[in-house]
Write an enzyme that holds these catalytic residues in place. Structure first.
Site, PDB file in Angstrom:
ATOM      1  N   HIS A  68      19.823  36.496 -17.088  1.00 56.87           N
ATOM      2  CA  HIS A  68      20.803  37.389 -16.481  1.00 56.87           C
ATOM      3  C   HIS A  68      22.090  36.626 -16.194  1.00 56.87           C
ATOM      4  O   HIS A  68      22.057  35.545 -15.612  1.00 56.87           O
ATOM      5  CB  HIS A  68      20.283  37.959 -15.158  1.00 56.87           C
ATOM      6  CG  HIS A  68      18.929  38.581 -15.250  1.00 56.87           C
ATOM      7  ND1 HIS A  68      18.057  38.600 -14.184  1.00 56.87           N
ATOM      8  CD2 HIS A  68      18.286  39.191 -16.275  1.00 56.87           C
ATOM      9  CE1 HIS A  68      16.937  39.215 -14.545  1.00 56.87           C
ATOM     10  NE2 HIS A  68      17.053  39.575 -15.805  1.00 56.87           N
ATOM     11  N   TYR A 131      18.872  31.677  -3.398  1.00 58.07           N
ATOM     12  CA  TYR A 131      20.184  31.598  -4.029  1.00 58.07           C
ATOM     13  C   TYR A 131      21.251  32.297  -3.188  1.00 58.07           C
ATOM     14  O   TYR A 131      21.038  33.376  -2.649  1.00 58.07           O
ATOM     15  CB  TYR A 131      20.168  32.111  -5.467  1.00 58.07           C
ATOM     16  CG  TYR A 131      19.586  33.470  -5.723  1.00 58.07           C
ATOM     17  CD1 TYR A 131      20.408  34.575  -5.936  1.00 58.07           C
ATOM     18  CD2 TYR A 131      18.207  33.654  -5.799  1.00 58.07           C
ATOM     19  CE1 TYR A 131      19.871  35.819  -6.208  1.00 58.07           C
ATOM     20  CE2 TYR A 131      17.665  34.902  -6.074  1.00 58.07           C
ATOM     21  CZ  TYR A 131      18.508  35.971  -6.278  1.00 58.07           C
ATOM     22  OH  TYR A 131      17.976  37.228  -6.535  1.00 58.07           O
TER      23      TYR A 131
END
Length: 477
Positions: A68, A131
């Site tokens: 992605h 993240y």
């Protein structure tokens, strides 16, 4: 456990950075500073302004996610376990399709820039990674994602666990091959005041250098009407350049002009700064030498940290706008002086007067340097695209400070006319016959150390003026 030194190293993919994190451990377990802005920026990570923190937990070995590419930057590290990471450059450009792989455990992290596809395969059970991202997730943002098939034969990711044995979603299995992927363009720069002299130069510079941008003039983004702003355009933007302002210095001294100047130059900038903070978007804001009172001796220049002390309404409103712009975590305040663009300006007026036989009087006790809009546009874009440090910058032409009278003489001389036709006059004499004039700084010279340190191109004032005059459209009446 002996902790490693914090370090940041580059990879074959520009902007993709590997981070070595110090991990402190004993019989109780371990501890690490997962994100420490001051230390990590000093070590070489971008000051990317994260606004959201996500955690992905993966129960089984071989869980595979990706590939992605999102329209934002990501900083990823492992909380527990170990992963194999694969990153593919899916941005438009020569690096499209470049692959980088690495194993990541708690002692490592990776910074993934916008448009670089990332994928992970877990190598231990109960692996979790975290993240940070510098934009908020939304359905609109998801529409900008770019995907690549995990099994693409061209990229040929060397998965430690074959994909036929891995755990992955049907969506990830269905992603396209590299040959059919549309590369992700850089995020656009939003330009406010796009129809002004500087705005037109910014648009032209972006077009000439294929820099994605969105231009808004007063009809589409009226700074004084925040309720009507198209703020969704801010999401995912690379930066905002505020080139819009109320610049009618004398008009700002009138009862009608004063509130207009404050509305555009201060109140609106406060709202714009709030919108940029909310969207996590950097702001480049154009300011002026008028934030200083001009009383510095004429053989000296104003530094970026000199205290502001404006004496005009225009200068006061711009100083207030600076204070508002500085509240954006990533900002560049660029002060300039004596701006010359492709519209009505002093140089064009002098060239016209020379050609029509007029012998003007020009003030000879205001000192400073000219700034040409294409140069200023290039400087603003440079600060954004190089992710220059946040702060205040001064930008004008280089060379000794001169007076308006000297500039007028140069214009006449370059046009083949006698510079002696121009009569010098003091500011006091000039304003005595023109009531309502705003006070001007006697010294508008800005110290250019900040521009040099940032690698901005500085033109010699005298030669730059000659080159400008040689381009006749700029000096038409």
């Amino acid at each position: 456990m002996v902790a490693a030194e914090l370090s940041v190293t580059g990879t074959e993919i520009p902007g993709l950075l590997m981070v070595q994190l110090p991990v402190h451990g004993d019989e109780r377990g371990w501890f690490k500073e997962n994100w420490q802005r001051e230390k990590m920026v000093a070590a070489g990570l971008p000051d990317f302004g994260p606004v959201q923190n996500n955690i992905s937990f993966n129960a089984a070995v071989g869980t595979t996610r990706g590939i992605h590419a999102e329209p934002w930057d990501k900083y990823i590290s492992v909380a527990t376990g170990k992963i194999f990471g694969a990153w593919v450059d899916l941005r438009a450009g020569a690096g499209f399709g470049t692959l980088v792989t690495a194993q990541i455990s708690p002692g490592q992290a990776v910074f993934v820039p916008r448009g670089v596809g990332n994928a992970f395969q877990t190598l231990e059970p109960d692996t979790a990674y975290t993240y940070l991202v510098n934009d908020h997730w939304s359905a609109r943002a998801q529409e900008q994602y770019t995907f690549l098939n995990l099994a693409d034969p061209t990229v040929a990711v060397p998965w430690p666990i074959g994909l036929d044995q891995a755990v992955l979603s049907d969506k990830d299995r269905a992603h396209p091959a590299l040959e059919t992927v549309t590369p992700m363009d850089p995020a656009p720069i939003i330009i406010l005041g796009a129809n002004g002299q500087l705005g037109r130069a910014l648009i032209s510079h972006c077009q000439d250098h294929a820099i994605p941008h969105l231009g808004f003039d007063r009809t589409s983004w009226d700074l004084t009407a925040p309720h009507a702003w198209p703020t969704p355009a801010l999401q995912g933007a690379r930066a905002v350049i505020n080139a819009a302002a109320h610049t009618q210095v004398d008009d700002a001294e009138t009862p009608e002009g004063r509130p207009q100047a404050w509305a555009a130059n201060a109140t609106a900038v406060t709202a714009l700064a709030a919108a940029c903070r909310a969207a996590g978007v950097p702001l480049a804001h154009v300011s002026t030498d008028y934030v200083f009172d001009g009383t510095l001796p004429v053989d000296q220049a104003y530094s970026t940290d000199a205290p502001v002390s404006p004496v005009s309404v225009y200068g006061q409103s711009k100083a207030a706008g600076e204070a508002a712009a500085a509240t954006v975590p990533r900002h560049w305040i660029v002060r300039t002086s004596w701006v010359i663009g492709d519209g009505h300006n002093f140089v064009a007026t002098m060239a016209r007067l020379a050609a029509t036989g007029v012998d003007p009087t020009v003030v000879d006790d205001q000192h400073g340097r000219l700034t040409f809009t294409p140069d200023l546009a290039q400087a603003l874009i440079h600060l954004i695209t190089t992710e220059a440090p946040t702060g205040t910058y001064h930008y004008t032409c280089d060379g000794p400070a001169v007076t308006w009278h000297q500039i007028a003489q140069w214009v006449y001389s370059d046009a083949g006319h006698d510079p002696a036709r121009i009569t010098p006059i003091s500011t006091a004499e000039y304003t005595a016959t023109r009531p309502g004039q705003a006070p001007r700084p006697t010294n508008s010279t800005l110290d250019l150390t900040s521009a040099r340190d940032a690698g901005l191109a500085l033109s010699d004032l005298r030669s730059r003026l000659t080159a400008w005059l040689d381009s006749s459209p700029h000096t038409s009446s």
